[in-house]
Design a protein around this motif. Structure first.
Motif, PDB file in Angstrom:
ATOM      1  N   ILE A 135      11.340  -4.215  -6.170  1.00  7.12           N
ATOM      2  CA  ILE A 135      10.213  -3.943  -5.286  1.00  7.12           C
ATOM      3  C   ILE A 135       9.846  -5.238  -4.568  1.00  7.12           C
ATOM      4  O   ILE A 135       9.962  -6.326  -5.133  1.00  7.12           O
ATOM      5  N   ASP A 136       9.444  -5.104  -3.304  1.00  3.71           N
ATOM      6  CA  ASP A 136       9.026  -6.251  -2.496  1.00  3.71           C
ATOM      7  C   ASP A 136       7.621  -5.978  -1.976  1.00  3.71           C
ATOM      8  O   ASP A 136       7.324  -4.886  -1.491  1.00  3.71           O
ATOM      9  N   LYS A 137       6.788  -6.987  -2.048  1.00  5.69           N
ATOM     10  CA  LYS A 137       5.388  -6.818  -1.651  1.00  5.69           C
ATOM     11  C   LYS A 137       4.905  -8.087  -0.966  1.00  5.69           C
ATOM     12  O   LYS A 137       5.154  -9.202  -1.422  1.00  5.69           O
ATOM     13  N   SER A 138       4.221  -7.913   0.168  1.00  6.86           N
ATOM     14  CA  SER A 138       3.611  -9.040   0.880  1.00  6.86           C
ATOM     15  C   SER A 138       2.107  -9.007   0.662  1.00  6.86           C
ATOM     16  O   SER A 138       1.473  -7.951   0.776  1.00  6.86           O
ATOM     17  N   LEU A 139       1.547 -10.169   0.338  1.00  7.40           N
ATOM     18  CA  LEU A 139       0.121 -10.285   0.045  1.00  7.40           C
ATOM     19  C   LEU A 139      -0.463 -11.477   0.781  1.00  7.40           C
ATOM     20  O   LEU A 139       0.248 -12.439   1.123  1.00  7.40           O
ATOM     21  N   TYR A 140      -1.790 -11.408   1.043  1.00  8.01           N
ATOM     22  CA  TYR A 140      -2.492 -12.567   1.577  1.00  8.01           C
ATOM     23  C   TYR A 140      -3.028 -13.406   0.427  1.00  8.01           C
ATOM     24  O   TYR A 140      -3.256 -12.899  -0.681  1.00  8.01           O
ATOM     25  N   GLU A 141      -3.204 -14.685   0.678  1.00  7.54           N
ATOM     26  CA  GLU A 141      -3.801 -15.565  -0.332  1.00  7.54           C
ATOM     27  C   GLU A 141      -5.141 -14.991  -0.785  1.00  7.54           C
ATOM     28  O   GLU A 141      -5.966 -14.593   0.029  1.00  7.54           O
ATOM     29  N   GLY A 142      -5.317 -14.955  -2.102  1.00  9.22           N
ATOM     30  CA  GLY A 142      -6.574 -14.472  -2.658  1.00  9.22           C
ATOM     31  C   GLY A 142      -6.626 -12.961  -2.845  1.00  9.22           C
ATOM     32  O   GLY A 142      -7.566 -12.451  -3.460  1.00  9.22           O
ATOM     33  N   GLU A 143      -5.638 -12.244  -2.339  1.00  8.30           N
ATOM     34  CA  GLU A 143      -5.631 -10.789  -2.475  1.00  8.30           C
ATOM     35  C   GLU A 143      -5.236 -10.411  -3.904  1.00  8.30           C
ATOM     36  O   GLU A 143      -4.323 -10.999  -4.497  1.00  8.30           O
ATOM     37  N   SER A 144      -5.917  -9.428  -4.468  1.00 11.15           N
ATOM     38  CA  SER A 144      -5.613  -8.992  -5.829  1.00 11.15           C
ATOM     39  C   SER A 144      -4.468  -7.982  -5.812  1.00 11.15           C
ATOM     40  O   SER A 144      -4.335  -7.179  -4.886  1.00 11.15           O
ATOM     41  N   TYR A 145      -3.653  -8.039  -6.864  1.00 11.52           N
ATOM     42  CA  TYR A 145      -2.527  -7.117  -6.959  1.00 11.52           C
ATOM     43  C   TYR A 145      -2.099  -6.996  -8.418  1.00 11.52           C
ATOM     44  O   TYR A 145      -2.141  -7.983  -9.175  1.00 11.52           O
ATOM     45  N   THR A 146      -1.717  -5.807  -8.832  1.00  9.92           N
ATOM     46  CA  THR A 146      -1.236  -5.559 -10.190  1.00  9.92           C
ATOM     47  C   THR A 146       0.150  -4.935 -10.114  1.00  9.92           C
ATOM     48  O   THR A 146       0.366  -3.964  -9.390  1.00  9.92           O
ATOM     49  N   LEU A 147       1.083  -5.511 -10.833  1.00 11.35           N
ATOM     50  CA  LEU A 147       2.433  -4.951 -10.865  1.00 11.35           C
ATOM     51  C   LEU A 147       2.401  -3.565 -11.507  1.00 11.35           C
ATOM     52  O   LEU A 147       1.653  -3.337 -12.457  1.00 11.35           O
ATOM     53  N   PRO A 148       3.193  -2.625 -10.992  1.00 13.57           N
ATOM     54  CA  PRO A 148       3.163  -1.252 -11.533  1.00 13.57           C
ATOM     55  C   PRO A 148       3.591  -1.205 -12.995  1.00 13.57           C
ATOM     56  O   PRO A 148       4.535  -1.893 -13.397  1.00 13.57           O
ATOM     57  N   SER A 149       2.907  -0.390 -13.780  1.00  7.73           N
ATOM     58  CA  SER A 149       3.243  -0.247 -15.200  1.00  7.73           C
ATOM     59  C   SER A 149       4.391   0.723 -15.412  1.00  7.73           C
ATOM     60  O   SER A 149       4.981   0.759 -16.493  1.00  7.73           O
ATOM     61  N   GLU A 150       4.726   1.492 -14.393  1.00 11.82           N
ATOM     62  CA  GLU A 150       5.864   2.412 -14.451  1.00 11.82           C
ATOM     63  C   GLU A 150       6.641   2.346 -13.144  1.00 11.82           C
ATOM     64  O   GLU A 150       6.053   2.154 -12.086  1.00 11.82           O
ATOM     65  N   LEU A 151       7.953   2.492 -13.246  1.00  4.95           N
ATOM     66  CA  LEU A 151       8.802   2.551 -12.060  1.00  4.95           C
ATOM     67  C   LEU A 151       9.890   3.596 -12.285  1.00  4.95           C
ATOM     68  O   LEU A 151      10.247   3.917 -13.422  1.00  4.95           O
ATOM     69  N   SER A 152      10.422   4.101 -11.196  1.00  7.44           N
ATOM     70  CA  SER A 152      11.453   5.134 -11.273  1.00  7.44           C
ATOM     71  C   SER A 152      12.840   4.495 -11.299  1.00  7.44           C
ATOM     72  O   SER A 152      13.110   3.543 -10.567  1.00  7.44           O
ATOM     73  N   THR A 153      13.694   5.024 -12.157  1.00  4.55           N
ATOM     74  CA  THR A 153      15.079   4.576 -12.215  1.00  4.55           C
ATOM     75  C   THR A 153      15.941   5.748 -12.663  1.00  4.55           C
ATOM     76  O   THR A 153      15.425   6.779 -13.107  1.00  4.55           O
ATOM     77  N   LYS A 154      17.250   5.604 -12.559  1.00  5.07           N
ATOM     78  CA  LYS A 154      18.146   6.688 -12.949  1.00  5.07           C
ATOM     79  C   LYS A 154      18.482   6.592 -14.439  1.00  5.07           C
ATOM     80  O   LYS A 154      18.973   5.560 -14.900  1.00  5.07           O
ATOM     81  N   ILE A 155      18.191   7.671 -15.168  1.00  4.91           N
ATOM     82  CA  ILE A 155      18.567   7.800 -16.568  1.00  4.91           C
ATOM     83  C   ILE A 155      19.529   8.978 -16.659  1.00  4.91           C
ATOM     84  O   ILE A 155      19.153  10.117 -16.386  1.00  4.91           O
ATOM     85  N   ASN A 156      20.782   8.693 -17.007  1.00  2.00           N
ATOM     86  CA  ASN A 156      21.798   9.760 -17.033  1.00  2.00           C
ATOM     87  C   ASN A 156      21.798  10.566 -15.739  1.00  2.00           C
ATOM     88  O   ASN A 156      21.758  11.798 -15.728  1.00  2.00           O
ATOM     89  N   ASN A 157      21.793   9.850 -14.599  1.00  2.00           N
ATOM     90  CA  ASN A 157      21.910  10.431 -13.254  1.00  2.00           C
ATOM     91  C   ASN A 157      20.677  11.206 -12.804  1.00  2.00           C
ATOM     92  O   ASN A 157      20.742  11.945 -11.823  1.00  2.00           O
ATOM     93  N   GLU A 158      19.559  11.054 -13.481  1.00  2.00           N
ATOM     94  CA  GLU A 158      18.319  11.698 -13.059  1.00  2.00           C
ATOM     95  C   GLU A 158      17.237  10.643 -12.883  1.00  2.00           C
ATOM     96  O   GLU A 158      17.134   9.704 -13.674  1.00  2.00           O
ATOM     97  N   ASN A 159      16.420  10.794 -11.822  1.00  2.00           N
ATOM     98  CA  ASN A 159      15.332   9.862 -11.577  1.00  2.00           C
ATOM     99  C   ASN A 159      14.213  10.112 -12.582  1.00  2.00           C
ATOM    100  O   ASN A 159      13.689  11.223 -12.682  1.00  2.00           O
ATOM    101  N   VAL A 160      13.868   9.063 -13.317  1.00  2.00           N
ATOM    102  CA  VAL A 160      12.836   9.161 -14.352  1.00  2.00           C
ATOM    103  C   VAL A 160      11.907   7.955 -14.228  1.00  2.00           C
ATOM    104  O   VAL A 160      12.358   6.825 -14.030  1.00  2.00           O
ATOM    105  N   SER A 161      10.599   8.200 -14.308  1.00  2.00           N
ATOM    106  CA  SER A 161       9.624   7.108 -14.321  1.00  2.00           C
ATOM    107  C   SER A 161       9.469   6.615 -15.751  1.00  2.00           C
ATOM    108  O   SER A 161       9.163   7.400 -16.648  1.00  2.00           O
TER     109      SER A 161
END
Length: 366
Positions: A135-161
């Protein structure tokens, strides 16, 4: 007395000779000496393993993955230290590119202390085939941001979060620069990369006072927004921690002469030849997807979603080029119902501002 002593020595000698003869016997001789039924027992066990593996293979060929896994587990439980059983099962899963199931049985072999060194090498090789979601994210100085606690990926050829644990969950945007974060999921042996680019805020210019009416009032400049749009295949759309994310594979949607030139350049099988020898591509469009890279974007809470009119109104006479706005839930339902199976990829046009998507529209192709 002397005769008794000699008799004892003779008995000891004969015992040692018998033991020596037993030790020097072949495996088959030993089985015969130890028990007449040992060989038969081994054959029965080997046959049971063979039958169980064949049953698991049948389930796998029928795409009954749950029963295939249970049956394969039964086969390994019959002979837990037989490395060939694990390797046969692993190879069957690799033929179907079901890397996670293959890794499961390699790990099972390691847990049973079977062929440890070789199984570790195989395990690392399988893990190297897993895709790394970025994942790519652009932020301004001082801006708050939290990395996602879940992401989607392929598990046995199926998209799973799946849950993600980051090496550093504290995001510091006090200084401009590019910062990389590594995320992992131990259960599925997955890795994730996050690249955050922090830029200085754009400050409005300060205009010195001007004596009216010689100079008209000066309006402070507006902070510019980076606006862009891309065609893509939508792989998934989901919510996590109160935010919405969309997984896409960016593509080029070429039309007219550009479509023909692109297809010829890529040596694509869609290129046809007219009777006069000229080249053409069907329906005068070509979708270039030479780099299969999944990218995750954040979706604005105020984003609009559009589907073809015939998706909403089955009796519509529209040819698919007319789209209508739909609620998020309706759009999410459509995407998820068309991710797998025989459906064509979900071609959409996404528009984003400052790397945040604010519009997603279905794109019709004949």
């Amino acid at each position: 007395m002397v005769k008794q002593f000699k008799a004892k020595k003779l008995t000891i000698f004969l015992s040692l000779l018998l033991i020596s003869t037993f030790v020097s016997c072949s495996k088959i001789d030993k089985e015969t000496i130890l028990s007449p039924n040992v060989t038969e027992d081994i054959k029965v066990e080997e046959n049971e393993v063979k039958v169980t593996l064949e049953k698991g293979n049948s389930y796998l060929n029928d795409n009954d993955f749950a029963n295939a896994k249970l049956t394969y587990e039964k086969a390994t439980s019959i002979d837990k230290v037989n490395k060939d059983i694990y390797l046969q099962i692993k190879d069957k899963y690799l033929e179907l590119t079901r890397f996670d199931d293959a890794l499961y049985f390699v790990q099972l072999a390691l847990n049973n202390n079977t062929d440890i060194d070789n199984m570790k090498i195989i395990s690392d090789n399988i893990k190297s085939k897993f895709e790394i979601t970025s994942i790519d994210k652009s932020l301004y100085e001082g801006e708050s941001y939290t990395l996602p606690s879940e992401l989607s990926t392929k598990i046995n050829n199926e998209n799973v979060s799946i849950p993600v644990t980051w090496n550093n969950s504290v995001i510091n945007t006090s200084t401009a620069g590019t910062f990389s974060y590594l995320g992992t999921n131990k259960e599925y042996s997955r890795q994730f990369n996050a690249t955050l680019t922090v830029v200085p805020p754009i400050v409005s210019a300060v205009v010195p006072p001007v004596v009216p009416p010689v100079v008209p009032p000066v309006v402070a400049p507006v902070i510019p927004s980076v606006v862009d749009e891309e065609h893509c295949y939508v792989k998934n759309i989901y919510k996590s921690n109160g935010k919405t994310y969309i997984d896409v594979d960016l593509v080029e949607f070429l039309r007219g002469n550009a479509a023909l030139e692109g297809a010829i350049k890529d040596n694509n099988s869609k290129v046809g030849t007219n009777d006069d020898g000229s080249k053409f591509v069907p329906d005068s469009y070509y979708i270039r997807d030479n780099v299969h890279t999944q990218i995750t974007y954040e979706v604005s809470q105020n984003s609009t979603f559009n589907l073809a009119e015939f998706h909403i109104y089955p009796n519509s006479s529209s040819n698919g080029t007319i789209t209508v706005p739909v609620p998020y839930d309706r759009f999410e339902s459509y995407i998820k119902s068309h991710i797998n199976g025989d459906y064509r990829p979900n071609l959409c046009l996404i528009k984003f501002k400052n790397n945040v998507v604010y519009d997603v529209s279905y794109v019709y192709t004949p």
